[in-house]
Design a protein around this motif. Structure first.
Motif: not given
Lengths: 268, 301
Positions: B26-34
């Protein structure tokens, strides 16, 4: 291992490269003793130790140092939790997209820092999130996770599953197995990964320039001196201090990894 | 109670997997990739020249601006620098990497590896700063150049327009030296790891079969070390592409991609253009990473 002796030119080139990597940092240390305030004259025009006291008395430096330590601590803790969870998942199960996890986690350090920085800034600006201590931490955690992940995963891969099975066979539940078998096994990997993440966060500047508001971390302070030098001698002292404070965790992390014959944690 | 919970989880490995994966993903997908995705979207917006406001309409006009002659020059300049920094780092890394992999005793190897990894992890900023002291006109390098009477040679080199400048500290050549210094450890480690995997018997077999040392190097060692070089180049190339600190600290007034993005975003407030410009390095790096994975470079990381 070769029993042959290395050819002399190779030895010279090898140790020359090593010197090239280390001498510049020693030169900063040399310059902390210069009485010269406005230029970088060599040889030094004299010798003084007064800059250490002057740097010590600077309130702005203490504020920056405190901020950097706080950011690094929280970013490291977040990275330890997220990185270990990801490593455990990848190690124990096969699932769709498993191969992409490493790819996803390595992105923040494989992509130029400026890309991550400006992306995070755009996102934060787009959602009207005010730049604060926490926005810096969020930025730092993204690139610290992979360090912990790599270290812990490498350790997991060396740990045989039979230990865990034995523990379960002997009647320990999952929590006990984690507490008494898994955790002691990965403890040094966690320590090494954590220290490297800490060092990484402590001197990160590129992402920080984009995710910080008015906050000045220590690297941002040094950066401002790089482009507009106002306090050259104080900067030399700060730079030396940063070298020492990052040297300790890196050195310990390397020793930890080396003593358990791991080669992990070598890529940023 | 804990036993029950333990059994509950034991019987549901999918649930455990989900609980493990959800926070980091969630962190990497939402914060970073998002964030990356938002950046991509922003690159399709444009800025109104009169009001200075970002107009949120899909357009390719911002991308068209990237191909203006001035920006094309910035891309070419940065890519050229990244290319030469990568090649040079690869060459310089070999002796030390080879020595560590093939000749150092176990004890010495540990220390040499620490000697390489400490600069890799230690403060990037401080390492850049050290070269400000070294390259300064009145600094230590000039002192030694004068001492050996090489000032004429330096002036001759600096007189070339493409690499020179008024002094080393303000020239592309100086910047190149700093880049190589900063990223070199990122090359040494993967090359060393790759060389470590070249079996000694293979090297011996080559020489037994009559290959000269140079031939052995070219036909046996180099091909096997190549994944390591690729792995290292991911870092040297990518980091040079996006860096704006070193050009700001050492270079002349000619922009690099990182600097251009920094100033478009900062002083100009032109986020769409800054976003579009970063897409260059992003696309290059993603292609690079995919090729590198194909070539097995990730194993050498």
């Amino acid at each position: 291992m070769h029993s042959k002796k290395a050819p002399l030119p190779l030895t010279i080139a090898a140790f020359g490269t090593l010197l090239f990597l280390h001498v510049p940092m020693l030169i900063i240390f040399l310059y902390t003793f210069t009485p010269d305030e406005t230029t970088y004259t060599f040889p030094l025009p004299g010798f003084t130790t007064k800059w250490f006291a002057i740097a010590w008395g600077r309130a702005d430096l203490w504020r920056s140092l405190t901020l950097s330590l706080q950011v690094a601590t929280i970013a490291t803790i977040s990275a330890l939790i997220l990185g270990t969870l990801a490593a455990a998942a990848v190690y124990r199960s096969n699932f769709f997209g498993r191969e992409s996890i490493s790819f996803l986690l390595v992105l923040p350090i494989a992509l130029p820092g400026i890309v991550s920085g400006i992306a995070l800034r755009t996102a934060m600006g787009g959602f009207d999130i005010p730049f604060s201590f926490w926005t810096i931490v969020i930025g730092h955690a993204t690139f610290c996770v992979v360090v912990v992940y790599n270290n812990v995963l490498a350790r997991f891969r060396r740990t045989s599953t039979s230990m865990i099975e034995a523990s379960m066979d002997l009647g320990a539940n999952s929590f006990q197995t984690f507490r008494y078998v898994v955790l002691p096994n990965i403890a040094t990997a966690l320590l090494a990964g954590g220290m490297l993440a800490f060092a990484l966060s402590f001197d990160e500047v590129i992402v920080t320039t984009f995710t910080a508001g008015q906050q000045t971390t220590l690297p941002i302070w040094i950066f401002s001196q790089l482009t507009r030098p106002r306090d050259r001698p104080v900067t030399n002292v700060v730079a030396t201090f940063v070298i020492i404070i990052t040297f300790i965790p890196i050195f310990l992390a390397q020793r930890l990894s080396a003593s358990s014959s791991d080669t992990e944690g070598e890529t940023k | 109670m804990l036993n029950k919970l333990s059994t509950y989880f034991y019987q549901r490995p999918r649930l455990v997997l989900f609980l493990f994966l959800a926070p980091p993903l969630l962190y990497m997908l939402v914060v970073y990739l998002g964030s990356l995705f938002l950046l991509l979207i922003n690159s399709f917006y444009y800025i109104d020249d009169f009001s200075g406001l970002i107009i949120r309409e899909f357009t390719l006009r911002t991308y068209a601006q990237i191909f203006s002659p001035a920006n094309r020059e910035i891309f070419a300049r940065t890519a050229t620098m990244a290319f030469f920094v990568t090649i040079t780092s690869a060459i310089i890394s070999f002796p030390l990497a080879y020595y560590i992999a093939k000749y150092a005793s176990r004890r010495l190897k540990t220390w040499l590896l620490i000697g390489v990894t400490i600069p890799l992890w230690s403060s990037y900023l401080v390492r850049v700063y050290s070269w400000k002291l070294i390259l300064a006109q009145e600094g230590i390098l000039s002192y030694f150049i004068n001492l050996f009477g090489l000032n004429g040679v330096l002036q001759w080199i600096l007189s070339f327009e493409s690499i020179g400048g008024s002094s080393l500290a303000l020239s592309p050549l100086g910047m190149f030296i700093v880049f190589v210094y900063i990223w070199l450890p990122y090359m040494i480690i993967p090359v060393q790891t790759a060389l470590e995997r070249v079996p000694n018997s293979l090297v011996e077999a080559a020489s037994d079969l009559g290959a000269k040392p140079l031939q052995t190097f070219r036909t046996v060692i180099l091909p096997m070390a190549f994944p390591g070089v690729i792995a290292g180049s991911i870092f040297t190339f990518s980091l040079t592409l996006g860096d704006f600190i070193i050009p700001l600290a050492v270079g002349n007034s000619k922009f690099f991609i990182g600097q251009a993005v920094y100033s478009y975003q900062g002083t100009a407030g032109n986020i769409p253009l800054a976003a579009a410009m970063t897409m260059g390095p992003v696309v290059i790096m993603i292609i690079y990473l995919l090729i590198a994975r194909r070539l097995g470079a990730f194993d050498a990381l």
